[in-house]
Design a protein around this motif. Structure first.
Motif, PDB file in Angstrom:
ATOM      1  N   GLN A 164       0.864  -1.184   0.000  1.00 22.67           N
ATOM      2  CA  GLN A 164       0.000   0.000   0.000  1.00 22.67           C
ATOM      3  C   GLN A 164       0.898   1.231   0.000  1.00 22.67           C
ATOM      4  O   GLN A 164       1.587   1.510   0.984  1.00 22.67           O
ATOM      5  N   ILE A 165       0.922   1.944  -1.093  1.00 29.70           N
ATOM      6  CA  ILE A 165       1.754   3.140  -1.189  1.00 29.70           C
ATOM      7  C   ILE A 165       1.014   4.315  -0.557  1.00 29.70           C
ATOM      8  O   ILE A 165      -0.161   4.558  -0.839  1.00 29.70           O
ATOM      9  N   GLN A 166       1.729   5.028   0.291  1.00 30.52           N
ATOM     10  CA  GLN A 166       1.135   6.170   0.986  1.00 30.52           C
ATOM     11  C   GLN A 166       1.433   7.486   0.286  1.00 30.52           C
ATOM     12  O   GLN A 166       0.588   8.374   0.210  1.00 30.52           O
ATOM     13  N   SER A 167       2.659   7.629  -0.223  1.00 34.06           N
ATOM     14  CA  SER A 167       3.012   8.860  -0.919  1.00 34.06           C
ATOM     15  C   SER A 167       4.182   8.624  -1.862  1.00 34.06           C
ATOM     16  O   SER A 167       4.989   7.723  -1.659  1.00 34.06           O
ATOM     17  N   VAL A 168       4.217   9.436  -2.897  1.00 38.23           N
ATOM     18  CA  VAL A 168       5.340   9.471  -3.830  1.00 38.23           C
ATOM     19  C   VAL A 168       5.720  10.934  -3.991  1.00 38.23           C
ATOM     20  O   VAL A 168       4.875  11.766  -4.324  1.00 38.23           O
ATOM     21  N   MET A 169       6.969  11.236  -3.728  1.00 38.82           N
ATOM     22  CA  MET A 169       7.414  12.626  -3.761  1.00 38.82           C
ATOM     23  C   MET A 169       8.761  12.671  -4.461  1.00 38.82           C
ATOM     24  O   MET A 169       9.635  11.838  -4.175  1.00 38.82           O
ATOM     25  N   GLY A 170       8.936  13.600  -5.392  1.00 44.25           N
ATOM     26  CA  GLY A 170      10.200  13.556  -6.093  1.00 44.25           C
ATOM     27  C   GLY A 170      10.636  14.842  -6.744  1.00 44.25           C
ATOM     28  O   GLY A 170       9.849  15.760  -6.986  1.00 44.25           O
ATOM     29  N   ILE A 171      11.936  14.878  -7.021  1.00 44.72           N
ATOM     30  CA  ILE A 171      12.548  15.894  -7.872  1.00 44.72           C
ATOM     31  C   ILE A 171      12.612  15.264  -9.251  1.00 44.72           C
ATOM     32  O   ILE A 171      13.408  14.353  -9.494  1.00 44.72           O
ATOM     33  N   VAL A 172      11.755  15.689 -10.151  1.00 43.85           N
ATOM     34  CA  VAL A 172      11.626  15.011 -11.436  1.00 43.85           C
ATOM     35  C   VAL A 172      11.911  15.931 -12.618  1.00 43.85           C
ATOM     36  O   VAL A 172      11.572  15.614 -13.757  1.00 43.85           O
ATOM     37  N   LEU A 262      11.875  22.026  -6.208  1.00 48.41           N
ATOM     38  CA  LEU A 262      10.601  21.883  -6.896  1.00 48.41           C
ATOM     39  C   LEU A 262      10.212  20.419  -6.795  1.00 48.41           C
ATOM     40  O   LEU A 262      10.872  19.549  -7.359  1.00 48.41           O
ATOM     41  N   LEU A 263       9.151  20.140  -6.042  1.00 45.90           N
ATOM     42  CA  LEU A 263       8.745  18.768  -5.800  1.00 45.90           C
ATOM     43  C   LEU A 263       7.427  18.427  -6.486  1.00 45.90           C
ATOM     44  O   LEU A 263       6.510  19.255  -6.543  1.00 45.90           O
ATOM     45  N   ALA A 264       7.381  17.222  -7.002  1.00 48.84           N
ATOM     46  CA  ALA A 264       6.108  16.609  -7.397  1.00 48.84           C
ATOM     47  C   ALA A 264       5.674  15.767  -6.209  1.00 48.84           C
ATOM     48  O   ALA A 264       6.407  14.881  -5.776  1.00 48.84           O
ATOM     49  N   ILE A 265       4.505  16.061  -5.652  1.00 49.37           N
ATOM     50  CA  ILE A 265       4.027  15.386  -4.444  1.00 49.37           C
ATOM     51  C   ILE A 265       2.686  14.725  -4.749  1.00 49.37           C
ATOM     52  O   ILE A 265       1.722  15.390  -5.126  1.00 49.37           O
ATOM     53  N   CYS A 266       2.667  13.418  -4.592  1.00 47.48           N
ATOM     54  CA  CYS A 266       1.439  12.648  -4.835  1.00 47.48           C
ATOM     55  C   CYS A 266       1.144  11.860  -3.564  1.00 47.48           C
ATOM     56  O   CYS A 266       2.007  11.116  -3.080  1.00 47.48           O
ATOM     57  N   GLU A 267      -0.050  12.007  -3.039  1.00 48.31           N
ATOM     58  CA  GLU A 267      -0.360  11.308  -1.799  1.00 48.31           C
ATOM     59  C   GLU A 267      -1.844  11.005  -1.686  1.00 48.31           C
ATOM     60  O   GLU A 267      -2.680  11.630  -2.327  1.00 48.31           O
ATOM     61  N   LYS A 268      -2.115  10.014  -0.864  1.00 41.59           N
ATOM     62  CA  LYS A 268      -3.488   9.655  -0.543  1.00 41.59           C
ATOM     63  C   LYS A 268      -3.846  10.384   0.746  1.00 41.59           C
ATOM     64  O   LYS A 268      -3.148  10.250   1.750  1.00 41.59           O
ATOM     65  N   ILE A 269      -4.894  11.187   0.715  1.00 45.04           N
ATOM     66  CA  ILE A 269      -5.280  11.938   1.906  1.00 45.04           C
ATOM     67  C   ILE A 269      -6.647  11.465   2.392  1.00 45.04           C
ATOM     68  O   ILE A 269      -7.476  11.000   1.611  1.00 45.04           O
TER      69      ILE A 269
END
Length: 445
Positions: A164-172, A262-269
């Motif tokens: 179960q992935i909670q978040s993906v955050m990156g410098i892309v 500069l971050l790309a932030i993807c998360e389940k809230i």
């Protein structure tokens, strides 16, 4: 309508069978794909179980000299090349959206597996492309669309499929990371470092897609879709670039023990009622200097994943460039070619969760607010009262003397974006606030 994949199984051509490849585009990435394909031909044949055979290269103008490719393989008719019976896999490295969409859909509908490095195409039309691949029982690969040679798509789609992935955050985006890293290390301003990035070839002549965050937003849409089994397009991603970041912002971040990325932030809230939604956003973000992403320098990329069972993982490396991107493309070609030879199909899109996309205003975040205020007794109390009245607690307050005014830097605890934004707008109307220098979000607690 019942898809082809529900009624048939691809048995494969059989060990030793050649796999025909059509290459669409012969720029920086395309030429590197062909170079590696030629140089590693023997090894690739062993890995696949049959040889890769280049059937043609589609370009816009066959009269231009193209080093490394036989002239008789060049064509200006991509659609005719795709339609050939001896083409099994189509590699799209043209770029852009509209024309690339046409040729990729034509390839998929013709029963050809497709490998693409086109993040803008995938982010905008993933549903249509996935449906076409499913209907024709073929593969659609796009590892190179997110972070070039850094393997991210594969791990999200396969290695972490049981978690179960909670978040993906990156410098892309390498261009913006180069600029921000240079500003941090030298104290220079944004315009000077953008000029340096252009001189060194990190930034395009028109850097808008990079510096305004659009490139990173395309990648965020792909990452969120994969991580949370939900269809996310670029239109679902909040996007804010780095062009307003100043040397003063960088210095303030340093004093607070942070750096700006500069971050790309993807998360389940999850809201107060227990309802889940997906948040995908791109914006300048302060992160602590001891965070793994803080040490990602120059034009390098990194993606940080948090999963329930696997814990924290980071994927790091070259996120752009001809050779790194070609490496990822060729890795996908090997996967698609194996399936052509031995049968079967790679995992397709998984959107079973179908979670709603959260409005950006409903996303919890934190603010770092840098402002100039009247330097007199009671100002701090007035400002603190404004935040408190809106249900926002303050984590730190730092004050400095700036001429006849005081510079005040306020860091909040986590609150809804809409409440934080409304509070900043209210600050602008307060007589004691002379200027809001900057508002930058922080990585949440």
């Amino acid at each position: 309508m019942t898809s082809t994949s529900e009624n048939s199984f691809n048995p494969g051509k059989g060990p030793g069978s050649p796999v025909g490849v059509a290459l669409l585009g012969y720029g920086t990435v395309g030429s590197e794909v062909l170079r590696l394909m030629t140089e590693y031909a023997g090894e690739l044949e062993h890995r696949i179980g049959g040889p890769l055979v280049l059937k043609g290269v589609a370009v816009s103008d066959t009269s231009k000299p193209r080093a490394g490719v036989a002239p008789e393989l060049l064509t200006e008719d991509a659609f005719a090349l795709i339609a050939r019976d001896d083409v099994d896999i189509v590699v799209e490295v043209i770029g852009g959206i509209d024309y690339a969409r046409q040729v990729v859909l034509a390839a998929l509908k013709a029963g050809k597996s497709v490998v693409t490095a086109n993040k803008a195409l995938v982010a905008a039309h993933s549903a249509e492309l996935d449906d076409a691949a499913e209907a024709s029982n073929v593969d659609l690969y796009y590892e190179a669309a997110v972070a070039a040679a850094i393997p991210v798509v594969g791990p999200l789609r396969r290695s972490l499929a049981g978690d179960q992935i909670q978040s993906v955050m990156g410098i892309v985006n390498g261009t913006t990371n180069f600029i921000l890293d240079a500003m941090d290390s030298t104290g220079a301003n944004y315009d000077d470092m953008l000029a340096e990035a252009t001189r060194l070839g990190y930034a395009e002549a028109d850097p808008t897609a990079d510096v305004e965050g659009h490139d990173a937003a395309s990648k965020a849409a792909i990452l969120a879709s994969l991580a949370f089994h939900t269809r996310v397009t670029i239109d679902d991603v909040y996007c804010e670039g780095i062009s307003s970041i100043t040397a003063g912002d960088i210095d303030a971040a340093k004093q607070a023990g942070h750096t700006i990325k500069l971050l790309a932030i993807c998360e389940k809230i999850t809201d107060k009622d227990g309802n889940q939604a997906i948040s995908a956003r791109v914006h300048p973000t302060l992160i602590p200097r001891d965070h793994p992403l803080a040490s990602v320098n120059k034009s390098f990329n990194a993606v940080f994943v948090e999963a329930e069972a696997a814990g924290r993982l980071m994927f790091y490396g070259n996120g752009a460039g001809g050779a790194p991107t070609a490496s990822a493309v060729l890795g996908d070609v090997v996967g698609a070619a194996r399936n052509k030879v031995h049968g079967g199909r790679a995992p397709g899109a998984s959107t079973y969760a179908n979670l709603p996309i959260a409005d950006f205003g409903d996303t919890p975040t934190r603010y770092h607010v840098d402002m100039e205020v009247v330097d007199r007794v009671g100002v701090l109390a007035e400002l603190a009262s404004l935040f408190s009245d809106r249900g926002i607690s303050l984590r730190t307050i730092r004050q400095e003397e700036v001429g006849e005014h005081a510079r005040l830097i306020v860091v909040t605890h986590s609150a809804l974006e809409s409440d934080l934004h409304a509070t900043v707008e209210a600050l602008k109307d307060m007589p004691v606030v002379k200027e809001i220098n900057s508002v930058i979000r922080l990585e949440r607690d």
